[in-house]
Enzyme design. Structure first.
Site, PDB file in Angstrom:
ATOM      1  N   LYS B  74      -6.098  -3.406   5.761  1.00  0.00           N
ATOM      2  CA  LYS B  74      -6.550  -4.493   6.325  1.00  0.00           C
ATOM      3  C   LYS B  74      -5.992  -4.872   7.722  1.00  0.00           C
ATOM      4  O   LYS B  74      -4.789  -4.794   7.782  1.00  0.00           O
ATOM      5  CB  LYS B  74      -6.244  -5.740   5.283  1.00  0.00           C
ATOM      6  CG  LYS B  74      -6.661  -7.060   5.693  1.00  0.00           C
ATOM      7  CD  LYS B  74      -6.319  -8.081   4.198  1.00  0.00           C
ATOM      8  CE  LYS B  74      -6.902  -9.219   4.409  1.00  0.00           C
ATOM      9  NZ  LYS B  74      -6.401 -10.065   3.271  1.00  0.00           N
ATOM     10  N   SER B 149     -10.434 -12.917   1.496  1.00  0.00           N
ATOM     11  CA  SER B 149     -10.437 -12.283   2.801  1.00  0.00           C
ATOM     12  C   SER B 149     -10.522 -10.880   3.084  1.00  0.00           C
ATOM     13  O   SER B 149     -10.812 -10.404   3.993  1.00  0.00           O
ATOM     14  CB  SER B 149      -9.201 -12.941   3.575  1.00  0.00           C
ATOM     15  OG  SER B 149      -8.133 -12.624   3.119  1.00  0.00           O
ATOM     16  N   SER B 173      -7.518 -13.100  -2.301  1.00  0.00           N
ATOM     17  CA  SER B 173      -7.987 -12.142  -1.055  1.00  0.00           C
ATOM     18  C   SER B 173      -8.133 -10.463  -1.438  1.00  0.00           C
ATOM     19  O   SER B 173      -8.868 -10.068  -0.824  1.00  0.00           O
ATOM     20  CB  SER B 173      -7.327 -12.538   0.189  1.00  0.00           C
ATOM     21  OG  SER B 173      -7.661 -13.536   0.649  1.00  0.00           O
TER      22      SER B 173
END
Lengths: 471, 482
Positions: B74, B149, B173
């Site tokens: 990420k 996210s 997330s």
């Protein structure tokens, strides 16, 4: 009716730790700019603070010395504001649980003791140093993350003298406890003074004078600021709640910025540092590590006959004081010892830029030489002659005296002859003595020492001379 | 074209050990898949770095199961020398000078970082649509959101572009996009994985975790990234035991609780139905299921908003245009620099959260909101603690719905919070939570089960998840379902 001053003081001190408070960078502000910096100090995205345990211990020591209650479960808080010298956009400090609270320190002005209460003492990090040059500003991150403690008093002081005595007392305590080097001029100790004046019990509006550069200026700034406030009040004007600085050159306080009501720092507990537990064991360890502080040293010295003036001189030089303290459990003559240390030995150390602990003046040698001076088996001239050897060789005092070929005449027969000669040559002095003028003894002693080129044992000469004169 | 990346990690490992393939074969295949993908799952593809690393590994002994396997990170995980944007304009030129601790661990395990995945800007959002680089697309239906996210990480694992990804989970997330994309995602116990090098959002909530195709491989990746890190004081000294150790054990006698709130009206029926099927399955297998109330669970949304945004407003203060990242040209003065850099650099959602967070911490508000929130948070912790005195695991859905349309809810800033009501509690209590796929709705969109474990008990969660996975034998490859 006079205006009464009400004074409170906030002092920031840099702590003498090896590394910074929240990172493992060297705590070396003052070296080449931005040389002691890592990603944590820069507030780089993703970085997290660590916590230097020595900072906790040093701050704990300060809190204990200032008689504070200790917050045994404490945490850190974030103080949020934007400023170029603040890398993360917040300062990690302590707001809710300062390490020490409700302390006090005793000061003395003109022999009158007074208690100054300590509101709290908390731990925080220093910011970058901003350097302004022409139209540019530069940042030195060496200072970012240097550990600080802030000591906040209650508004307990009422005169410039008390304020100065408080700062001086704090400086002395911290120096002796090895907490900070407390150099006000260099910024490792910074004083902010809050002062208001009033004729009634209700306090007036206060002004804050920031970052005063010396202890004497603390006094001056208070005097000038009080005058300024008094003039305003007398003219029916109001004192403005604002921040000032003291301009030494013009001897006056100058407004920097008006304080906005309710400055909003959005404090909240620092989530990156878990709560810290201060154990009773840690408190005991730290307590035991506190060396003899200045006040106690002063008492010990005066008890041993050293004048207040000299005791203070010694205390101003912590290394000399530490050295002298090596002899507290011996019965040497402290007056002689202190005179040597403040006189010839200090001169030698200054010239050679050495610490006394780096010389060869070991404990036994010092005891020996002080005792010899005390008994009169050597005099101060001989001491001067052997000083360098004492400091720089491993030879004993006797060996040095022998090696130097210094003769000390302690043979009464030899001395009697010299004394008789001198008395014969100074008949008028002898008759003065007989007529009751004892001061001539000093003169006659001098003549005898001159005759023996300073090698006579002064104690013995004195004794023999008196015997001869009183015959 | 080879399809090594469709094999299990164990199979790939055998091929590597027997020198049938080299790491570069895996890297080339991953690069080809990523370059041919239109999911917008990646912000940065590090071809050069990955190829270089693969070549270096050719001379090395295959020393562990994850050796040579490509992994995506990420883009809020800091990588030395590799662009790290957190999907924000304000960091779109930010090349870090250090590695996050998890990156060091990934490198030490000789895994190969292939690139940085798309996400909500600064991880703020639950659809990945707040990304400065545009939203990633759901491999099951490109008109749908990936969730967020960690949407890019979920999408790239789901679409089989790479077998492994790391995400971060502040309020669901990892779990929610894993649920939307049909993969296994674990948010470990707070403190299990070092946060050093994770660009902070809500510091007391953030946790990095593995996102993978299946349960076993998830546990293997958690093995690699866990452990105490002296650079993160909130990382735990808790012993890291092999997280795969309970996989395969019977779940007979396992005591499982279902919070009533997790099966309340806020959850779509199609989701509840699937969860109920699982509950029946577990009962049949000899596990006990109790429905229980956990105090303050319904407050988790509010707590998340107060604590998360409060911390975020402070954490994002450092992006001021002075030291790194985007900075406006020719500012008039310092305030102008701050105002314009942050005004232009941050997206709408991030600015909204900074403002709300600043308000919540302001003056008296800190007492009214923030301190109160911390108290209630302790209440949640305590009530979970009580529940775990009686139960081994807690289960329920992860998301109230399946992945929704890319166009839906764009003008409703609160929608994402209420959609995520079920994932916040684990963050509030610092508990581990995971997603395991349990089926599909009528539109063939994945539905996931949330498993919440006691602190440090990820191994038991994997045990249950693996059992369910084995029983269901779902086909979770979106390429094969057209």
């Amino acid at each position: 009716m006079e205006y009464k001053k009400t004074i409170g003081i906030e002092i920031h001190c840099e702590l003498k730790t090896n590394t910074k408070i929240y990172s493992d960078s060297i705590n070396g502000y003052g070296t080449t700019a931005n040389s002691n910096v890592n990603v944590v100090d820069l507030g780089y995205p993703g970085t997290l603070p660590t916590l230097n345990e020595n900072v906790i211990r040093t701050a704990l020591k300060a809190a204990l010395i200032l008689n504070c209650d200790i917050n045994k479960i404490m945490h850190f808080d974030r103080k949020n504001y934007f400023y170029p010298d603040l890398p993360k956009g917040y300062q990690i400090t302590q707001a809710e649980t300062p390490i020490g609270v409700n302390g006090y320190v005793m000061i003395e002005v003109d022999g009158t003791p007074k208690k100054v209460r300590i509101h709290d003492i908390h731990i925080e990090e220093d910011t970058c140093k901003s350097i302004h040059y022409k139209h540019h500003s530069f940042l030195d991150f060496n200072r970012a993350g240097v550990p600080l403690i802030e000591i906040v008093t209650e508004a307990d002081m009422n005169t410039p003298e008390e304020a100065m005595a408080y700062v001086e007392k704090l400086r002395e305590l911290f120096l002796y406890a090895d907490i900070s080097d407390c150099k006000i001029e260099e910024g490792s100790m910074r004083c902010d003074v809050n002062i208001s004046i009033s004729k009634t019990d209700e306090l007036g509006t206060r002004a804050e004078i920031k970052n005063i550069g010396s202890i004497s200026n603390v006094g001056r700034a208070i005097v000038k600021e009080a005058e300024r406030q008094e003039e305003l009040l007398e003219n029916g004007e109001e004192v403005c709640f604002a921040t000032y600085r003291y301009d030494e050159k013009n001897d006056k306080t100058i407004m920097m910025r008006v304080k906005e009501a309710g400055n909003d720092y959005r404090y909240f507990p620092e989530p990156d540092i878990p709560f810290v537990e201060i154990t009773d064991e840690m408190i005991k360890e730290v307590k035991d590590s506190i060396p003899m502080l200045a006040g106690e040293r002063r008492k010990e010295y005066e008890k041993r006959g050293i004048t207040t003036l000299n005791a203070n001189k010694i205390i101003q030089n912590r290394i000399i004081s530490n050295y002298l303290n090596l002899f507290l459990d011996t019965d040497i003559n402290f007056v002689i010892a202190s005179n040597l240390l403040l006189g010839d030995i200090s001169a030698y150390l200054n010239k050679s830029e050495k610490s006394i602990f780096d010389t060869n003046l070991y404990k036994d040698k010092f005891i020996d030489v002080v005792n010899k001076l005390d008994k009169g088996s050597i005099n101060s001239k001989v001491f001067k002659d052997i000083l360098v050897d004492l400091m720089e060789t491993d030879d004993s005092v006797d060996e040095i005296i022998a090696n130097k070929g210094i003769k000390i005449i302690s043979d009464p027969n030899e001395l009697i002859n010299v004394i008789k000669t001198v008395l014969d040559n100074n008949a008028s002095s002898v008759s003065d003595y007989k007529g009751g003028n004892e001061r001539v003894i000093k003169y006659l002693m001098g003549q005898i020492m001159k005759e023996t080129k300073g090698s006579a044992n002064p104690e013995l000469v004195n004794k023999l001379l008196l015997e001869e004169l009183n015959k | 074209m080879n399809k090594y990346l469709d094999l299990s990690i164990k199979e790939i490992n055998e091929l590597l050990k027997n020198k049938k393939i080299k790491p570069i074969d895996l890297v080339n295949e991953a690069i080809e898949r990523i370059e041919n993908s239109d999911l917008n799952a990646f912000i940065t593809l590090d071809k050069e770095g990955a190829i270089k690393k693969a070549k270096e590994l050719e001379d090395k002994e295959v020393d562990n199961l994850l050796f040579g396997i490509p992994i995506a990170l990420k883009d809020n995980i800091v990588t030395k020398g590799l662009l790290t944007t957190a999907a924000s304009h304000i960091l779109d030129n930010f090349i870090p000078i250090y590695d996050a601790t998890v990156v060091e661990k990934i490198n030490d395990a000789n895994m190969i970082i292939i690139g940085k995945t798309n996400m909500d800007e600064f991880a703020m959002g639950s659809t990945s649509r707040t990304s400065y680089y545009g939203a990633p697309l759901n491999p099951w239906d490109k008109t749908r959101v990936t969730g967020g996210s960690s949407g890019g990480s979920a999408a790239c694992v789901s679409a089989r572009l790479v077998p492994f990804a790391l995400g971060s989970d502040t309020g669901g997330s990892i779990r929610q996009p894993s649920s939307y994309c049909g993969i296994v995602g674990m948010k470990p116990t707070y403190g299990r994985v070092s946060r050093y090098g994770l660009i902070a959002f809500g510091s007391s909530l953030d946790q990095i975790g593995p996102m993978t195709r299946n349960v076993y491989e998830n546990a293997c990746l958690l093995n690699v990234i866990s452990g105490r890190d002296d650079k993160d004081l909130t990382s735990s000294h808790a012993k890291v035991e092999d997280f795969t150790r309970k996989i395969g054990n019977s779940i007979k006698g396992m005591k499982i609780a279902v919070p009533n709130f997790f099966m309340s009206d806020i959850v779509d029926d199609e989701v509840k139905d699937k969860v109920n099927e699982i509950i029946e399955l577990l009962k049949k297998e000899g596990a006990s299921i109790d429905y229980i109330d956990i105090d303050y669970l319904e407050n988790a949304v509010t707590l998340y908003q107060i604590i998360g945004m409060g911390e975020a407003s402070s954490n994002l203060a450092r992006f001021d245009g002075v030291k790194f990242g985007f900075s406006i040209k020719e500012p008039k003065n310092v305030d102008d620099l701050y105002g314009k850099t942050r005004g232009e650099g941050f997206g709408e959602e991030v600015k909204r959260r900074i403002m709300v967070g600043s308000y919540l911490l302001s003056g008296e508000n800190a007492k009214i909101y923030y301190n109160k929130a911390l108290q209630i948070r302790n209440g949640i912790r305590e009530s979970f603690k009580k529940a775990f005195e009686k139960y081994d695991l807690i289960i329920g859905p992860n998301a109230t719905t399946v992945a929704y349309s890319q166009d839906e809810g764009l003008n409703d800033p609160l929608r994402s919070f209420y959609d995520d009501a079920l994932v916040f509690p684990a963050n509030m209590a610092g508990l581990p939570g995971m997603n395991v796929p349990i089926g599909f709705n009528n539109d063939n969109l994945p539905i996931g089960l949330q498993i919440i474990g006691n602190v440090w008990d990820e191994a038991t969660m994997y045990q249950l998840a693996s059992f369910i996975e084995g029983k269901l034998e779902l086909n979770l490859d979106p390429r094969e379902v057209k």
